[in-house]
Write a protein that holds these residues in place. Structure first.
Motif, PDB file in Angstrom:
ATOM      1  N   ALA A  38       5.606  -0.489   4.743  1.00 50.24           N
ATOM      2  CA  ALA A  38       5.977  -1.220   3.527  1.00 50.24           C
ATOM      3  C   ALA A  38       6.245  -0.287   2.353  1.00 50.24           C
ATOM      4  CB  ALA A  38       4.878  -2.214   3.151  1.00 50.24           C
ATOM      5  N   PHE A  39       5.712   0.943   2.400  1.00 48.64           N
ATOM      6  CA  PHE A  39       5.923   1.881   1.297  1.00 48.64           C
ATOM      7  C   PHE A  39       7.387   2.293   1.160  1.00 48.64           C
ATOM      8  CE2 PHE A  39       1.383   3.290   2.322  1.00 48.64           C
ATOM      9  CZ  PHE A  39       0.860   2.332   1.458  1.00 48.64           C
ATOM     10  N   LEU A  40       8.178   2.070   2.207  1.00 49.47           N
ATOM     11  CA  LEU A  40       9.603   2.410   2.153  1.00 49.47           C
ATOM     12  C   LEU A  40      10.412   1.384   1.371  1.00 49.47           C
ATOM     13  CD1 LEU A  40      10.131   3.377   5.905  1.00 49.47           C
ATOM     14  CD2 LEU A  40       9.663   4.934   4.023  1.00 49.47           C
TER      15      LEU A  40
ATOM     16  N   VAL B 259       0.258   9.801   6.903  1.00 51.34           N
ATOM     17  CA  VAL B 259       0.883   9.025   5.819  1.00 51.34           C
ATOM     18  C   VAL B 259       2.066   9.786   5.221  1.00 51.34           C
ATOM     19  CG1 VAL B 259       0.501   8.056   3.517  1.00 51.34           C
ATOM     20  CG2 VAL B 259      -1.244   7.792   5.296  1.00 51.34           C
ATOM     21  N   LEU B 260       1.968  11.118   5.194  1.00 49.35           N
ATOM     22  CA  LEU B 260       3.014  11.946   4.581  1.00 49.35           C
ATOM     23  C   LEU B 260       4.149  12.307   5.542  1.00 49.35           C
ATOM     24  CD1 LEU B 260       0.694  14.313   2.520  1.00 49.35           C
ATOM     25  CD2 LEU B 260       2.297  12.630   1.583  1.00 49.35           C
ATOM     26  N   MET B 261       4.064  11.889   6.794  1.00 50.27           N
ATOM     27  CA  MET B 261       5.130  12.213   7.742  1.00 50.27           C
ATOM     28  C   MET B 261       6.506  11.697   7.288  1.00 50.27           C
ATOM     29  SD  MET B 261       3.023  11.716  11.304  1.00 50.27           S
ATOM     30  CE  MET B 261       4.470  11.481  12.336  1.00 50.27           C
TER      31      MET B 261
ATOM     32  N   LEU C  43      17.452  -4.967   8.216  1.00 54.24           N
ATOM     33  CA  LEU C  43      16.270  -4.363   7.596  1.00 54.24           C
ATOM     34  C   LEU C  43      15.081  -5.315   7.636  1.00 54.24           C
ATOM     35  CD1 LEU C  43      17.801  -2.573   4.469  1.00 54.24           C
ATOM     36  CD2 LEU C  43      16.872  -1.493   6.519  1.00 54.24           C
ATOM     37  N   ALA C  44      15.351  -6.612   7.453  1.00 53.92           N
ATOM     38  CA  ALA C  44      14.271  -7.595   7.481  1.00 53.92           C
ATOM     39  C   ALA C  44      13.632  -7.659   8.868  1.00 53.92           C
ATOM     40  CB  ALA C  44      14.799  -8.967   7.084  1.00 53.92           C
ATOM     41  N   ILE C  45      14.459  -7.682   9.913  1.00 49.50           N
ATOM     42  CA  ILE C  45      13.930  -7.772  11.279  1.00 49.50           C
ATOM     43  C   ILE C  45      13.133  -6.527  11.632  1.00 49.50           C
ATOM     44  CG2 ILE C  45      14.566  -7.869  13.721  1.00 49.50           C
ATOM     45  CD1 ILE C  45      17.040  -9.486  12.872  1.00 49.50           C
ATOM     46  N   VAL C  46      13.767  -5.355  11.465  1.00 48.68           N
ATOM     47  CA  VAL C  46      13.103  -4.099  11.836  1.00 48.68           C
ATOM     48  C   VAL C  46      11.915  -3.832  10.911  1.00 48.68           C
ATOM     49  CG1 VAL C  46      13.406  -1.615  12.143  1.00 48.68           C
ATOM     50  CG2 VAL C  46      15.247  -3.185  12.763  1.00 48.68           C
ATOM     51  N   GLY C  47      12.075  -4.133   9.623  1.00 45.14           N
ATOM     52  CA  GLY C  47      10.982  -3.927   8.682  1.00 45.14           C
ATOM     53  C   GLY C  47       9.792  -4.820   8.988  1.00 45.14           C
ATOM     54  N   GLY C  48      10.051  -6.064   9.384  1.00 48.64           N
ATOM     55  CA  GLY C  48       8.957  -6.962   9.747  1.00 48.64           C
ATOM     56  C   GLY C  48       8.178  -6.447  10.945  1.00 48.64           C
ATOM     57  N   VAL C  49       8.902  -5.989  11.959  1.00 52.04           N
ATOM     58  CA  VAL C  49       8.244  -5.392  13.131  1.00 52.04           C
ATOM     59  C   VAL C  49       7.443  -4.161  12.713  1.00 52.04           C
ATOM     60  CG1 VAL C  49       8.636  -4.233  15.343  1.00 52.04           C
ATOM     61  CG2 VAL C  49       9.952  -6.280  14.755  1.00 52.04           C
ATOM     62  N   GLY C  50       8.049  -3.346  11.819  1.00 49.61           N
ATOM     63  CA  GLY C  50       7.382  -2.122  11.381  1.00 49.61           C
ATOM     64  C   GLY C  50       6.113  -2.389  10.602  1.00 49.61           C
ATOM     65  N   VAL C  51       6.161  -3.315   9.644  1.00 47.05           N
ATOM     66  CA  VAL C  51       4.980  -3.609   8.829  1.00 47.05           C
ATOM     67  C   VAL C  51       3.890  -4.255   9.683  1.00 47.05           C
ATOM     68  CG1 VAL C  51       4.106  -4.938   6.865  1.00 47.05           C
ATOM     69  CG2 VAL C  51       6.304  -3.773   6.701  1.00 47.05           C
ATOM     70  N   ALA C  52       4.302  -5.083  10.642  1.00 49.37           N
ATOM     71  CA  ALA C  52       3.321  -5.672  11.555  1.00 49.37           C
ATOM     72  C   ALA C  52       2.646  -4.586  12.385  1.00 49.37           C
ATOM     73  CB  ALA C  52       3.999  -6.689  12.469  1.00 49.37           C
ATOM     74  N   HIS C  53       3.425  -3.577  12.772  1.00 53.16           N
ATOM     75  CA  HIS C  53       2.881  -2.478  13.575  1.00 53.16           C
ATOM     76  C   HIS C  53       1.962  -1.587  12.746  1.00 53.16           C
ATOM     77  CE1 HIS C  53       2.665   1.041  16.144  1.00 53.16           C
ATOM     78  NE2 HIS C  53       3.201   1.775  15.190  1.00 53.16           N
ATOM     79  N   HIS C  54       2.411  -1.225  11.529  1.00 54.76           N
ATOM     80  CA  HIS C  54       1.608  -0.355  10.659  1.00 54.76           C
ATOM     81  C   HIS C  54       2.011  -0.637   9.223  1.00 54.76           C
ATOM     82  CE1 HIS C  54      -0.184   3.355   9.002  1.00 54.76           C
ATOM     83  NE2 HIS C  54      -0.985   3.258  10.034  1.00 54.76           N
TER      84      HIS C  54
ATOM     85  N   LEU D  88       2.575   8.562  -3.268  1.00 58.86           N
ATOM     86  CA  LEU D  88       1.583   8.049  -4.214  1.00 58.86           C
ATOM     87  C   LEU D  88       0.348   7.522  -3.479  1.00 58.86           C
ATOM     88  CD1 LEU D  88       3.799   6.194  -6.851  1.00 58.86           C
ATOM     89  CD2 LEU D  88       2.712   8.440  -7.032  1.00 58.86           C
ATOM     90  N   PHE D  89       0.554   6.881  -2.334  1.00 64.63           N
ATOM     91  CA  PHE D  89      -0.589   6.380  -1.570  1.00 64.63           C
ATOM     92  C   PHE D  89      -1.467   7.535  -1.094  1.00 64.63           C
ATOM     93  CE2 PHE D  89      -2.850   5.003   2.190  1.00 64.63           C
ATOM     94  CZ  PHE D  89      -3.346   3.761   1.819  1.00 64.63           C
ATOM     95  N   ALA D  90      -0.836   8.605  -0.615  1.00 65.65           N
ATOM     96  CA  ALA D  90      -1.595   9.755  -0.135  1.00 65.65           C
ATOM     97  C   ALA D  90      -2.380  10.413  -1.262  1.00 65.65           C
ATOM     98  CB  ALA D  90      -0.659  10.773   0.510  1.00 65.65           C
ATOM     99  N   ILE D  91      -1.852  10.350  -2.476  1.00 71.91           N
ATOM    100  CA  ILE D  91      -2.562  10.923  -3.628  1.00 71.91           C
ATOM    101  C   ILE D  91      -3.689  10.008  -4.084  1.00 71.91           C
ATOM    102  CG2 ILE D  91      -2.333  11.581  -6.047  1.00 71.91           C
ATOM    103  CD1 ILE D  91       0.550  12.438  -5.392  1.00 71.91           C
ATOM    104  N   ALA D  92      -3.409   8.701  -4.166  1.00 71.91           N
ATOM    105  CA  ALA D  92      -4.387   7.761  -4.711  1.00 71.91           C
ATOM    106  C   ALA D  92      -5.492   7.425  -3.713  1.00 71.91           C
ATOM    107  CB  ALA D  92      -3.678   6.485  -5.155  1.00 71.91           C
ATOM    108  N   PHE D  93      -5.133   7.268  -2.443  1.00 72.01           N
ATOM    109  CA  PHE D  93      -6.100   6.864  -1.415  1.00 72.01           C
ATOM    110  C   PHE D  93      -6.134   7.918  -0.315  1.00 72.01           C
ATOM    111  CE2 PHE D  93      -4.322   2.978  -3.300  1.00 72.01           C
ATOM    112  CZ  PHE D  93      -5.484   2.428  -3.836  1.00 72.01           C
TER     113      PHE D  93
END
Length: 244
Positions: free
Chosen positions: A75-77, A226-228, A60-71, A212-217
């Protein structure tokens, strides 16, 4: 057959179809999201070999790091992904510093592609896009400061209600009103009862952040994109309820 049906239903939702016919940043984001969920929800073996005990956290750390770097929206997950590894972490508090340091290092490795910024922009003795060769210029591009004016909270309670209404309209467009009602009922059912409670709770926690992000921002980038992940999680909830 249930998995195939759920996949086809997901593929026919508006935004999923759109962003996978015209492949772009959100297409890869959804691929990474699906891979993170696959890792988080993969069944645990009855007995872990000593050297693979923390495979889920490190993967999760490896794939999550690549994911957050990409978009950054990946991180909301995090709440749901943390819940997936929490049972293992809870029993190893003395080793937290060592385990989390390794996970952090693996996650930060996903940001190494940013090295290309100064390499790309230095052409013929001048910067082409901004000044990524300077610390300030690099930080502006890294943080996406050019979009700061879009990340704004709603204007009072009325603005919040408008955002809520718009988010509801988007989800109805994606799933239809009967489909959205069925998906929400399925999620609540699986969270509270049945053999898939843990899986459903992880899915629910993964969906809270994007929602929550889609509602707030709501004006930040595209709320449909964002809601996908929320649409993905709701379709998975229907499949879990059907399996139950």
């Amino acid at each position: 057959s249930l998995a195939i049906t759920a996949t086809v239903l997901l593929a026919l939702t508006r935004s999923i179809w759109l962003h996978h016919v015209l492949a772009e940043v959100y297409s890869l984001s959804m691929t990474i999201t699906a891979l993170l969920l696959l890792i988080a929800l993969w069944p645990e073996p009855e007995k872990h070999p000593f050297n693979t005990r923390w495979w889920r956290l490190y993967a999760l750390a490896i794939v999550g790091g690549v994911g957050v770097a990409h978009h950054r929206a990946i991180a909301f997950l995090a709440p749901g992904l943390i819940a997936a590894v929490w049972p293992d972490l809870r029993g190893e508090r003395r080793a937290w510093s060592r385990i989390l340091t390794r996970a952090l290092g693996l996650g930060l490795a996903g940001f190494l592609p940013y090295i290309y910024l100064p390499l790309r922009d230095w052409q013929n003795g001048a910067w082409v896009y901004g000044e990524p060769g300077t610390l300030k210029g690099f930080w502006i591009e890294f943080t996406g400061r050019e979009a700061d004016h879009l990340v704004t909270l709603p204007d009072g309670f009325g603005g919040l209600l408008d955002n809520l209404r718009s988010v509801g309209d988007i989800l109805i467009t994606e799933l239809t009103l009967p489909g959205l009602i069925l998906a929400m009922a399925s999620l609540f059912f699986c969270v509270l009862v049945g053999p898939h409670r843990r899986t459903a709770r992880i899915l629910a926690l993964c969906g809270v952040g994007p929602l929550l992000f889609a509602i707030a921002f709501h004006t930040a980038v595209m709320p449909q994109a964002v809601l996908m992940p929320v649409v993905l999680l709701l379709v998975m909830a229907v499949a879990l309820a059907a399996d139950t």
